[in-house]
Design a protein around this motif. Structure first.
Motif, short mmCIF file in Angstrom:
data_model
loop_
_atom_site.label_atom_id
_atom_site.label_comp_id
_atom_site.label_asym_id
_atom_site.label_seq_id
_atom_site.Cartn_x
_atom_site.Cartn_y
_atom_site.Cartn_z
N SER A 315 0.81 -1.22 0.00
CA SER A 315 0.00 0.00 0.00
C SER A 315 0.85 1.27 0.00
CB SER A 315 -0.92 0.00 1.22
OG SER A 315 -0.13 -0.19 2.38
N ASP A 356 2.91 -11.42 -0.01
CA ASP A 356 3.28 -10.22 0.76
C ASP A 356 2.82 -8.94 0.06
OD1 ASP A 356 4.48 -8.26 2.27
OD2 ASP A 356 6.51 -8.67 1.55
N GLY A 379 0.95 -5.24 5.95
CA GLY A 379 1.45 -4.07 6.65
C GLY A 379 0.30 -3.16 7.04
N ARG A 380 -0.36 -2.60 6.02
CA ARG A 380 -1.45 -1.66 6.24
C ARG A 380 -2.50 -2.24 7.18
NH1 ARG A 380 -6.48 -0.80 4.80
NH2 ARG A 380 -6.46 -2.92 3.99
N GLY A 407 10.93 1.83 2.47
CA GLY A 407 11.75 2.51 1.46
C GLY A 407 11.56 4.01 1.47
N GLU A 429 11.46 4.60 -2.33
CA GLU A 429 10.56 3.61 -2.94
C GLU A 429 9.30 3.44 -2.11
OE1 GLU A 429 12.06 0.02 -4.75
OE2 GLU A 429 14.08 0.86 -4.87
P1 RVP Z 1 0.61 -3.75 2.55
O1 RVP Z 1 0.09 -4.90 3.36
O2 RVP Z 1 -0.13 -3.57 1.27
O3 RVP Z 1 0.69 -2.50 3.37
O4 RVP Z 1 2.10 -4.15 2.12
C1 RVP Z 1 3.11 -4.40 3.04
C2 RVP Z 1 4.35 -4.80 2.29
O5 RVP Z 1 4.84 -3.71 1.50
C3 RVP Z 1 5.53 -5.16 3.17
O6 RVP Z 1 5.46 -6.43 3.72
C4 RVP Z 1 6.69 -5.01 2.19
O7 RVP Z 1 6.86 -6.14 1.38
C5 RVP Z 1 6.25 -3.87 1.31
N1 RVP Z 1 6.90 -2.60 1.67
C6 RVP Z 1 7.30 -2.14 2.87
N2 RVP Z 1 7.84 -0.92 2.70
C7 RVP Z 1 7.74 -0.67 1.39
C8 RVP Z 1 8.21 0.53 0.71
O8 RVP Z 1 8.61 1.50 1.32
N3 RVP Z 1 8.18 0.49 -0.60
N4 RVP Z 1 7.16 -1.68 0.77
#
Ligand code: RVP
Length: 499
Positions: A315, A356, A379-380, A407, A429
């Protein structure tokens, strides 16, 4: 010439499950969400399994020791974030392993020389009505007595009366010995009609307190994920840079499983890291992230115990925009599952897949499982709960919690995005954001797991492996997506003028 994939890369929202026959015994109560966490041989059981297919993301804004305890209590696993100094990450792992469900480290402690006034002040401050009296006034000191409300009378006793004159002294206490189980402790509590049982070691030093009310709460968590010592199972993130220092510290702290946290795991760095861990430690290690069969097989052949799938679907993730790499989460999963199943067929070794990122609706979890994932990492989803480590704020009259990507400039987890070479990273990122506050983990997970179980019943599946084998999945067209939500009605909440 470059290779072109003929199929577009798709996300979960583009798919739906088609019900199978639901037999009468296929009710949510009969559905098991148990799932393997690490690889195993055909006919054997995995050394580590989850009781629910949920892992919390390796992120600063998600997985600390509080989240790890709360999630393990409900049957899932947290991977403590690795973007922090080695000592601090190991300390978080240690805290999870030291946490004993129902056994609490005493937080209100005084010495016999303290007075009734001190007791009242401490009670006011902490809200605890049972205080431990130890030789040095610490939580682990020699236990000399306990003070509870019935030991003094404020109307009669002088405020400067020393505790030694009114505490229940150790000689008159019912106590448990080091190593006692929670149910044995509970038996003593009931037998002696007490509310609090101190646990001491051979030298009479205080270890824990067990409270009647905590035992009751503990019984409400039938899915707890525990190791052989009844400590919660916990994971931790590592990177491919400082693993020779980080892994020993985490193993020493008692970590159960590691995961290499990287946005692109199809690399020789990962192979080296896995091989180092396998050669030197007896600890499980997952690797990733990858999005295709080649990446998956490379990590499996390097020795990974599970493989994490997903690039750019998170997200808070802007990898696809920044670098133009990634793949729709559903397409990645479908291809990797096919490779995993073939590998299992050929070798008899089953390697669990973790999907993931990119879970937006609860049904996406069920779809991910149906497509072959053994568990999902989010994560979210978890960042919204009380148990996540971030601040809760009020923005535009709504409660929100902070949530930022690994990131992002805020996390500065450059190891996760490092592709070798000397220069540091020059671009982000991930983003820094808010997510709507959603309350407690437990309440939300109950709702989510009951939805998953209910859908599994529609699909006629009582277990995740059965769902993976028997699910029927269809692609939805853009038009039928509209059909899926409320449509052609005037929603009451939005009002007539709410267009
Ligand atoms: P979401 O559940 O959609 O929030 O996604 C969480 C995932 O996003 C993490 O487990 C990781 O793989 C990825 N992530 C974490 N930080 C970042 C970033 O800054 N791009 N991406």
């Amino acid at each position: 010439m470059a290779k072109y994939y003929t199929e577009p890369s798709r996300t979960f929202t583009e798919y739906l499950l088609i019900p199978n026959l639901s037999t009468k015994d296929c009710t949510p109560d009969n559905v098991s969400l148990k799932t393997p966490l690490v690889k195993f041989k055909r006919g054997e059981n995995p050394e580590l399994s989850l009781n629910i297919p949920f892992a919390s993301a390796v992120m600063q804004a998600v997985s600390d020791h509080h989240m790890a305890v709360a999630l393990a209590r409900s049957g899932g696993i947290s991977f403590i974030f690795g973007s922090q100094p080695i000592k601090e990450e190991a300390e978080m792992v240690r805290k999870v392993k030291a946490y004993k469900a129902g056994f609490v480290i005493s937080r209100s402690n005084l010495t016999p020389e303290h007075t009734l006034k001190d007791v009242l002040e401490l009670k006011e401050k902490t809200g605890h009505s049972t205080l431990a009296v130890t030789g040095d006034g610490t939580a682990k000191g020699k236990l000399l007595g306990i003070v509870k409300g019935s030991d003094y009378r404020i109307s009669r006793d002088a405020l400067d009366k020393p505790i030694s004159q009114f505490m229940t002294p150790f000689a008159s206490l019912i106590y448990g010995k080091q190593g006692i189980t929670l149910s044995e402790a509970n038996d003593l509590i009931w037998e002696h009609k007490i509310n609090c049982l101190p646990i001491v070691d051979e030298e009479q030093n205080l270890e824990y307190l067990v409270f009647r009310k905590d035992y009751e709460a503990h019984k409400e968590y039938p899915n707890e994920l525990l190791d052989a010592n009844k400590s919660y199972i916990v994971g931790a993130g590592i990177n491919t840079k400082d693993y020779k220092e980080r892994v020993p510290a985490l193993v020493d702290a008692g970590v159960d499983v590691l995961v290499i946290d990287s946005s692109d795991g199809y690399s020789e760095w990962q192979r080296e890291t896995i091989q180092y861990v396998k050669a030197n430690f007896n600890v499980k290690i997952g690797a990733g992230n990858v999005v295709d069969r080649e990446g998956f097989l490379y990590l499996v052949e390097s020795g990974a115990d599970f493989v994490k799938i997903g690039i750019g679907g998170g997200s808070i993730c802007i990898t696809r925009e920044q670098k133009g790499i990634g793949r729709g989460q559903a397409s990645s999963l479908i291809e990797v599952t096919e490779a995993r199943d073939e590998y299992y067929e050929q070798t008899g070794i089953y390697v669990p897949i973790c999907s993931d990122g990119g879970i937006v609706h609860d049904y996406h979890i069920t779809l991910a499982l149906a497509m072959g994932a053994d568990f999902v990492m989010m994560g979210r989803y978890f960042a919204r709960f009380d148990e996540s480590p971030t601040r809760k704020l009020k923005v535009n009259n709504n409660f929100v919690k902070e949530f930022w990507g690994e990131g992002s400039n805020r996390a500065r987890n450059w190891e996760r995005y490092d592709s070798g070479g000397k220069s540091g990273l020059l671009f982000e990122e991930g983003v820094d954001s808010y997510v709507p506050y959603a309350g407690s983990l437990r309440e939300n997970m109950e709702k989510t797991t009951s939805k998953i179980k209910s859908t599994m019943c529609n699909c006629g599946s009582k277990t995740i492996p059965q769902l993976q084998r028997e699910a029927r999945i269809t692609i939805v067209s853009a038009t039928s997506l509209v059909e899926g939500g409320a449509h052609d009605v005037i929603l009451k909440e939005s009002g007539l003028s709410g267009e």
